[in-house]
Design an enzyme around this catalytic site. Structure first.
Site, PDB file in Angstrom:
ATOM      1  N   ASP A 209     -36.272 -25.343  34.668  1.00  0.00           N
ATOM      2  CA  ASP A 209     -36.847 -25.574  35.994  1.00  0.00           C
ATOM      3  C   ASP A 209     -36.340 -24.517  36.988  1.00  0.00           C
ATOM      4  O   ASP A 209     -35.147 -24.203  37.019  1.00  0.00           O
ATOM      5  CB  ASP A 209     -36.396 -26.968  36.456  1.00  0.00           C
ATOM      6  N   GLU A 261     -26.717 -20.323  18.216  1.00  0.00           N
ATOM      7  CA  GLU A 261     -25.752 -21.007  17.332  1.00  0.00           C
ATOM      8  C   GLU A 261     -26.488 -21.971  16.407  1.00  0.00           C
ATOM      9  O   GLU A 261     -25.922 -22.451  15.439  1.00  0.00           O
ATOM     10  CB  GLU A 261     -24.762 -21.839  18.167  1.00  0.00           C
TER      11      GLU A 261
HETATM   12  C1  GLC Z   1     -40.133 -27.388  39.611  1.00  0.00           C
HETATM   13  C2  GLC Z   1     -40.774 -28.652  39.135  1.00  0.00           C
HETATM   14  C3  GLC Z   1     -41.184 -29.445  40.328  1.00  0.00           C
HETATM   15  C4  GLC Z   1     -39.958 -29.775  41.140  1.00  0.00           C
HETATM   16  C5  GLC Z   1     -39.158 -28.528  41.490  1.00  0.00           C
HETATM   17  C6  GLC Z   1     -37.779 -28.867  41.940  1.00  0.00           C
HETATM   18  O1  GLC Z   1     -41.036 -26.608  40.293  1.00  0.00           O
HETATM   19  O2  GLC Z   1     -41.833 -28.355  38.290  1.00  0.00           O
HETATM   20  O3  GLC Z   1     -41.849 -30.616  39.973  1.00  0.00           O
HETATM   21  O4  GLC Z   1     -40.328 -30.420  42.331  1.00  0.00           O
HETATM   22  O5  GLC Z   1     -39.017 -27.665  40.388  1.00  0.00           O
HETATM   23  O6  GLC Z   1     -36.999 -29.306  40.856  1.00  0.00           O
END
Ligand code: GLC
Length: 546
Positions: A209, A261
């Site tokens: 993310d 790993e």
């Molecule tokens: C990414 C996720 C989104 C979230 C953001 C903060 O963009 O896809 O849904 O709100 O990160 O974590």
């Protein structure tokens, strides 16, 4: 499951948004056992892997992207034993699993953040996050004017244990998502532990993310930041203080050593807003291995635009030695069956605020284009990420009333942005019942009556259904087993057409009138193909017969 360590290069990965997929215990929230119960559906669909959005303990300030505990399961979604069972069931069906790693920020309920609030300014507990004194005589102003992705300020003031106002902390997203300080070695070490924790449980890979945001230049004087969005315009040269810093790549090189790993090596895909060239660094074999190509999400329905975008992504993959990752929808954007039902210049937020009535979408056109575009993507070399429900042709639920909205975008921006709930409504399995087979106890976001027609049950075995189109496309894609090259056909106006090395040709007629059907055996078509013509807004797959 193939032991091939390169399995991901041309994989079809299906995103499950766990709270909205299947609810086994009737509490209105989808859960892990629900997903396990639907593994046969995923097997029949013919995907290679599932990516699970966060299922960790969370107060759901941002749909689970506010993680309280990275190495556990939200009790509403199940237990670690349920997770192990899900992994076992997926693997037994030949499906791999990727989990989401949210490393830019924890939640404000994470034990680290609670310890930070309880500690004094300057204490090591505070150094895991980004705390600063405020400006003004009494520190009453934020340290600077940086905006948060969800608006307005990226800073929130804390309250000291004795009730007096305290320091401020940085959050590029919601206040419930304090940014971690990636210069603190303890933060870095803990994420290595988390990666190993899930890899040891059999997880095949990770979706990272906000991968471009982890490292920040917080030197003073602070530099102005117009925007920090996930998909935002910012200089594509590493000069932004908060996004796509060169230093971030050290983190991913250290993660790669962990992935390697394992046998086969664990895989990862970066969510990043960097452009195709800088994106290639995240996708390098010494880093995460893949990075999402989001470019088609806002490419207008136009053959030249599609071909240019696809070429740029193919070039980017060539730089990194990775393979491209195509996608048309995910949990953050209006579903593409609706986007394609609107004029390209429609302001989607305004459309949502008008409950999807202004302008009125042409849903038949949206579905026609969505089917054609899905086949186009599935014919391209590289991997394709599908979002749950798109295989049903589901449009956006654009008319969710204000009182049911959950997205922090809506709350933080004082109703100026409706947010992403309309693509997160649970998916319909059956044509009837209070939640169309999602569960026995309703759904955490209301499901409209028209979901009935899109339900899985209505579509299974119906040759013209979108579900059967996806199944056939995925089956053929596997059988045709093409290499990673593509040869463009000479352009007919309005047409995107190319051949894969096995003689598999994909022709998408993006115009509205028909074009002549080239020679070859028809393998599949996204719509009716009468006579020797490819109708408008239709993709046809052909096998060269020479
Ligand atoms: C990414 C996720 C989104 C979230 C953001 C903060 O963009 O896809 O849904 O709100 O990160 O974590």
């Amino acid at each position: 499951m193939t032991p091939d360590p390169q399995w991901w290069r041309q994989a079809v990965v299906y995103q499950v948004y766990p709270r909205s997929f299947a609810d086994s215990d009737g509490n209105g929230i989808g859960d892990l056992r629900g997903i396990t119960s639907r593994v046969p559906y995923l097997r029949d669909l013919g995907i290679d892997a599932v990516w699970l959005s966060p299922f960790y303990p969370s107060a759901l300030a941002d749909g689970g992207y506010d993680v309280d505990d990275y190495r556990n399961v939200d009790p509403r979604l199940g237990t670690l034993a349920d997770f192990d069972e899900l992994v076992g069931a997926l693997h037994a069906a030949g499906i791999r699993i990727l989990v989401d790693i949210v490393a830019n920020h924890s939640s404000n309920a994470h034990e680290w953040f609670r310890a930070a609030l309880a500690a004094a300014p300057g204490a090591p507990e505070r150094n895991r996050y980004i705390f600063r004194d405020g400006r003004g005589a009494r520190g009453e102003l934020p340290p600077n004017d940086w905006p948060s992705h969800f608006g307005p300020s990226a800073w929130t003031r804390t309250t000291n244990p004795d009730g007096t106002p305290g320091q401020w902390y940085l959050h590029l997203f919601a206040p419930e998502q304090p940014d971690l300080n990636w210069d603190d070695p303890e933060v870095a070490a803990d994420f290595i532990t988390t990666l190993r924790f899930w890899a040891d449980r059999g997880v095949d890979g990770f979706r990272i993310d906000a991968a471009h945001l982890l490292k920040k230049d917080l030197s003073e004087p602070y530099r102005p930041v117009p925007t920090i969005g996930i998909v935002a315009d910012y200089p594509d040269d590493g000069s932004h203080p908060l996004a796509d810093r060169d230093e971030v790549h050290e983190i991913y090189r250290s993660w790669r050593r962990v992935f390697d790993e394992y046998t086969p090596p664990r895989v990862a895909v970066a969510e990043t807003a960097a452009g195709p060239v800088r994106r290639a660094r995240y996708a390098g074999a010494d880093e995460l291995g893949q990075a999402f190509d989001f470019d088609l999400l806002d490419t207008p329905w136009d053959a030249v635009a599609f071909r240019d975008t696809i070429s740029a992504c193919l070039d980017g993959a060539r730089i990194s030695g990775s393979s491209p990752t195509w996608t048309l929808s995910n949990h953050d954007i209006v579903r593409h069956a609706s986007r394609y039902a609107l004029q390209a210049d429609t302001d989607l937020n305004r459309w949502l605020l008008a409950n999807g009535t202004d302008p009125l979408p042409d849903l038949a056109q949206g579905l026609r284009r969505a089917r054609a575009a899905a086949m186009l993507l599935l014919a391209l070399p590289g991997s394709t990420y599908l979002y749950q429900g798109e295989e049903l042709g589901l449009p956006e639920v654009a008319d969710l009333p204000a009182e049911v909205l959950q997205d922090p975008q809506w709350f933080r921006d004082a109703g100026a942005r409706k947010g992403r709930d309309g693509c997160r409504v649970p998916i319909p399995w059956e044509p009837t019942g209070p939640s169309f087979g999602f569960g026995s106890g309703g759904a955490h976001l209301p499901m409209p009556a028209w979901f009935s027609d899109y339900s899985v049950e209505r579509q299974v075995g119906v040759p013209t259904s979108t579900l059967e189109l996806y199944r056939a496309a995925l089956r053929l894609r596997r059988e045709l087993h093409a290499g990673e090259s593509l040869t463009w056909d000479d352009g007919t106006e309005g047409v995107v057409s190319f051949v894969r090395d096995t003689g598999w040709r994909s022709i998408t007629n993006m115009g509205s009138g028909p074009i002549p059907l080239p020679a070859g055996r028809i393998l599949l078509a996204s719509g009716p193909v009468p006579g020797h013509e490819v109708p408008g807004e239709t993709t046809v797959w052909l096998q060269r017969t020479t």
